[in-house]
Design a protein around this motif. Structure first.
Motif, short mmCIF file in Angstrom:
data_model
loop_
_atom_site.label_atom_id
_atom_site.label_comp_id
_atom_site.label_asym_id
_atom_site.label_seq_id
_atom_site.Cartn_x
_atom_site.Cartn_y
_atom_site.Cartn_z
N CYS A 4 -5.93 -3.85 3.89
CA CYS A 4 -5.72 -3.02 2.03
C CYS A 4 -7.67 -2.75 1.85
CB CYS A 4 -5.88 -4.19 1.19
SG CYS A 4 -3.91 -4.82 1.76
N ALA A 5 -8.31 -3.37 1.96
CA ALA A 5 -9.61 -2.38 1.43
C ALA A 5 -10.22 -1.20 1.80
CB ALA A 5 -10.81 -3.77 1.10
N ARG A 6 -9.53 -0.60 3.10
CA ARG A 6 -9.92 0.11 3.99
C ARG A 6 -8.91 1.74 3.25
NH1 ARG A 6 -10.65 1.42 9.98
NH2 ARG A 6 -11.86 -0.82 9.84
N PHE A 7 -7.57 1.69 2.81
CA PHE A 7 -6.53 1.99 3.06
C PHE A 7 -6.56 2.52 1.20
CE2 PHE A 7 -4.33 1.14 6.95
CZ PHE A 7 -4.45 1.98 7.84
N LYS A 8 -7.77 1.78 0.33
CA LYS A 8 -7.46 1.97 -1.01
C LYS A 8 -8.24 3.08 -0.96
CE LYS A 8 -5.67 -2.38 -3.14
NZ LYS A 8 -6.28 -3.63 -4.08
N VAL A 9 -9.66 2.91 -0.08
CA VAL A 9 -10.00 4.23 -0.24
C VAL A 9 -9.97 4.80 0.47
CG1 VAL A 9 -12.31 4.40 0.11
CG2 VAL A 9 -12.23 2.03 -0.95
N LEU A 64 0.79 -1.19 0.19
CA LEU A 64 0.33 0.17 0.32
C LEU A 64 0.98 0.79 -0.16
CD1 LEU A 64 -2.94 -1.12 2.46
CD2 LEU A 64 -3.05 -0.14 0.22
N PHE A 65 1.73 1.39 0.80
CA PHE A 65 2.38 2.38 0.97
C PHE A 65 4.50 2.44 0.46
CE2 PHE A 65 -0.16 2.03 4.25
CZ PHE A 65 -0.69 3.15 4.11
#
Length: 214
Positions: free
Chosen positions: A159-164, A93-94
């Motif tokens: 992953c799902a939350r931080f992509k949004v 993610l980062f």
């Protein structure tokens, strides 16, 4: 030639063990290498007594929307941390994350129960500056995730939350489990652990003397 991060990870683990944040074999630390692989603490190893043999080198590959892990240079009696998938999620993610630290403290577990929802409001302390927050009277929250026996489920939800929604601070809580931080350096990750734990101690102390969280 890349510098071996394991001695620094070992020193951090000893410090966190002495602070009571990595008791027994609890917690896990990792550091990303220039080629994208990352060293992570092996499962079931006492964090106050780590040696260079107590780490496993992982390679991180992505396949569409899934995280794919391939173990490299395994030691015969070592397995990667059970929470490797969370570290892999953070690194995926980062792009600037070079270290990911997860510790278990009493205060982190307590504050994770202060709210029912999935975000913990943080007090507007000066310490937030150390986490990159430079605002007047900041209104900052830390994401909270449910704890599952199947750790990959936690990684999937991260992953799902931080992509949004990008988190406001480089840290997250797993309810009744502990805090995970990530940083662009190993030293930065150690600082983030200390800062978040200070904030948690403040919140618990404030609650105990009846001042609430506002």
């Amino acid at each position: 030639m890349s510098i071996d991060p394991r001695p620094t990870l070992m020193a951090a683990a000893r410090q966190f063990y002495q602070m009571g944040w990595m008791m027994g074999t609890a917690g896990n630390l990792s550091a990303r290498m220039p080629d994208g692989s990352f060293w992570i603490t092996a499962s079931g190893r006492p964090k106050g007594q780590l040696t260079t043999d107590d780490f496993v080198l992982m390679t991180l590959d992505t396949c569409k929307d899934e995280i794919c892990l391939a173990l490299t240079l395994p030691y015969p009696d070592r397995r990667p941390s059970a929470e490797t998938s969370i570290h892999a999620a953070i690194y995926r993610l980062f792009a600037d994350a070079q270290a990911c630290y997860h510790v278990h403290s009493i205060e982190a577990n307590l504050v994770s129960l202060f709210v029912i929802g999935d975000a913990l409001p943080l007090p507007p302390l000066e310490m937030l500056k150390g986490l990159g927050v430079r605002e007047e009277n900041p209104q900052i929250t830390m994401p909270i995730f449910a704890n599952y026996l199947e750790v990959s489920q936690i990684a999937d939800e991260i992953c799902a939350r931080f992509k949004v929604t990008v988190p406001q601070v480089p840290a997250l809580l797993i309810r009744n489990h502990g805090v995970t931080v990530w940083a662009s350096s190993l030293e930065g990750a150690s600082n983030y652990v200390e800062l978040t734990e200070y904030i948690f101690r403040y919140m618990v102390a404030k609650r105990n003397i009846g001042m609430g969280l506002d």
